[in-house]
Design a protein around this motif. Sequence first.
Motif, mmCIF file in Angstrom:
data_model
loop_
_atom_site.group_PDB
_atom_site.id
_atom_site.type_symbol
_atom_site.label_atom_id
_atom_site.label_comp_id
_atom_site.label_asym_id
_atom_site.label_seq_id
_atom_site.Cartn_x
_atom_site.Cartn_y
_atom_site.Cartn_z
ATOM 1 N N UNK A 154 43.059 68.854 24.442
ATOM 2 C CA UNK A 154 42.095 68.181 23.581
ATOM 3 C C UNK A 154 41.859 66.736 23.979
ATOM 4 N N UNK A 155 42.688 66.167 24.857
ATOM 5 C CA UNK A 155 42.555 64.753 25.182
ATOM 6 C C UNK A 155 42.119 64.529 26.620
ATOM 7 N N UNK A 156 41.763 65.595 27.314
ATOM 8 C CA UNK A 156 41.241 65.429 28.665
ATOM 9 C C UNK A 156 39.889 64.730 28.587
ATOM 10 N N UNK A 157 39.671 63.686 29.393
ATOM 11 C CA UNK A 157 38.376 63.016 29.361
ATOM 12 C C UNK A 157 37.257 64.023 29.573
ATOM 13 N N UNK A 158 36.272 64.018 28.701
ATOM 14 C CA UNK A 158 35.165 64.956 28.830
ATOM 15 C C UNK A 158 35.300 66.144 27.923
ATOM 16 N N UNK A 159 36.390 66.234 27.155
ATOM 17 C CA UNK A 159 36.533 67.328 26.188
ATOM 18 C C UNK A 159 37.363 68.456 26.711
ATOM 19 N N UNK A 160 37.242 69.614 26.051
ATOM 20 C CA UNK A 160 38.049 70.777 26.383
ATOM 21 C C UNK A 160 37.830 71.195 27.818
ATOM 22 N N UNK A 161 38.928 71.596 28.488
ATOM 23 C CA UNK A 161 38.837 71.974 29.897
ATOM 24 C C UNK A 161 38.572 73.450 30.088
ATOM 25 N N UNK A 163 37.041 76.689 30.897
ATOM 26 C CA UNK A 163 35.827 77.112 31.555
ATOM 27 C C UNK A 163 35.141 76.040 32.375
ATOM 28 N N UNK A 164 35.726 74.872 32.526
ATOM 29 C CA UNK A 164 35.092 73.820 33.315
ATOM 30 C C UNK A 164 36.035 73.346 34.401
ATOM 31 N N UNK A 165 35.483 72.633 35.346
ATOM 32 C CA UNK A 165 36.264 72.207 36.499
ATOM 33 C C UNK A 165 36.985 70.894 36.200
ATOM 34 N N UNK A 166 38.252 70.823 36.575
ATOM 35 C CA UNK A 166 39.007 69.588 36.419
ATOM 36 C C UNK A 166 39.511 69.146 37.788
ATOM 37 N N UNK A 167 39.784 67.866 37.909
ATOM 38 C CA UNK A 167 40.212 67.317 39.184
ATOM 39 C C UNK A 167 41.386 66.374 39.047
ATOM 40 N N UNK A 210 42.617 78.759 32.277
ATOM 41 C CA UNK A 210 41.212 78.786 31.878
ATOM 42 C C UNK A 210 40.298 77.842 32.652
ATOM 43 N N UNK A 211 40.859 76.784 33.240
ATOM 44 C CA UNK A 211 40.019 75.829 33.956
ATOM 45 C C UNK A 211 39.847 76.269 35.401
ATOM 46 N N UNK A 212 38.917 75.635 36.091
ATOM 47 C CA UNK A 212 38.770 75.855 37.534
ATOM 48 C C UNK A 212 39.118 74.554 38.240
ATOM 49 N N UNK A 213 39.655 74.678 39.455
ATOM 50 C CA UNK A 213 40.154 73.507 40.167
ATOM 51 C C UNK A 213 40.439 73.888 41.606
ATOM 52 N N UNK A 214 40.641 72.867 42.446
ATOM 53 C CA UNK A 214 41.007 73.106 43.835
ATOM 54 C C UNK A 214 42.480 73.502 43.923
#
Length: 459
Positions: A154-161, A163-167, A210-214
């Motif tokens: 809940x505190x990742x910059x940009x909101x919930x991770x 289904x979205x890409x994080x780096x 749930x997130x996508x990443x390298x």
Amino acid sequence: MSGDLSLTALPAHILDRADVQAALRLHDFGQVFRLTRQWGGISFLRIADACDIKPERVGKLARGEGAITTYEKIAYIADALGIPGHMIGMAPRPWEQASTPRSPSRPELISRLSTVAIADVPESDDLGTVDLEGDEVQRRRFLAASIGIATAAAVIPGGSAAGRRIGHRQVEHLQRRTARLRTLDDVLGGADTRHIYRAELGSTLSLLRNASYTETTGRQLLSLVAEQAQQAGWAAFDAGRQAEASALYEKAFQAATEAGDAALAGNSLAFLAYQQVSTGTSGVATAAASCETASDDAPATVRALLFERRAWAHAKAGQAKETEQALGQAEEALAGSGSDRPGPDWSSWVDTRELQIMKGRCWTELHRPLRAVPALEAALADFADAHARDKSLYLTWLAHAYLDAGETEQSATVITEAMDLSAGIGSVRPQQRANEFLLRLQPHRTIAPVAELLDRAAL
């Protein structure tokens, strides 16, 4: 807790009462206990036994003194008294779903970053297992409402991770958050922190799923999982929940190994060795493996920490020569730390004072008071009482060393200070250590300060 309804479940006519339901909605378990005795004839002693609460505390709660606030304890009481989850703002309890077949959980190593799985970790030695994934959302909501701490997802910059890409930037944010939460262990015991650390671990696991990443980011997340599992395992250990602690340490080792993080993998083994020693098993082999796993190129504070834990395992095994050698290696690592690359936050607390304390503890275990007392006295001279759990623990070793040296009255004074400091701390270890020492004092009851202390402890 199994899928069967508890034998101490409250009867329907109690749960159907409006005043009982109102108290449950407010988590006012003191009122629930009082009404249960009044209308159900169930004694406080029976309630205390079922809920694993001291009878005197049940009485105080019933008089409106204090409250039950932790997620784990509320869930435990719900299961013990057969209170449906919806009545206390929780999801249905496992025993409510007993008629629904559940597929057995199977431990799996996190073998591929794209299909992450983790074994169920026991929530406590008594409650069986809880699925971190299935319980995660409910735990997050409960914690957010009760202590105001948001979880990692809940505190990742940009909101919930989800289904979205994080780096790398988002992972660094979570690493800093984990470091901040680790400081809670400086002043609180494991009984107060384990639910927080487990929630953080569950959130990071959710990101992995749930997130996508390298691949690089995935390995960083795995290292974070290992770090958080170690912290959660330590809190469980401090709270006396050994099955939960060992399971978390093993998961930390698996995640660190998959991430290729040798330092964290070595530290996971060091935690396991420390637990083995503390539960009466030799941890020498595991401690030795921890040093070999981390390798010589680990940061100085990491090497010092692992060598300290190895020294402790040797000391508990009665191996004086090996203890001295490992302590020397820890000292060498710290002495060369000035030119060494910075160590990770999880080993930043290792310094020369910590090494002095470990020296004192080791020599106490080896019954060498002439070495133990000076080391412990010097290290504890300016040790703040705010770190009550750690200071009270270290004082118990000083008390043992004084008794070995024949300074019985001084040992009684020191153990009294330790007991005073540890009162109310959410850790089982200081009291366990104090109890062990009081047994050693029994033959010296003829000495007035000792008799006074033993009488006080008996009360």
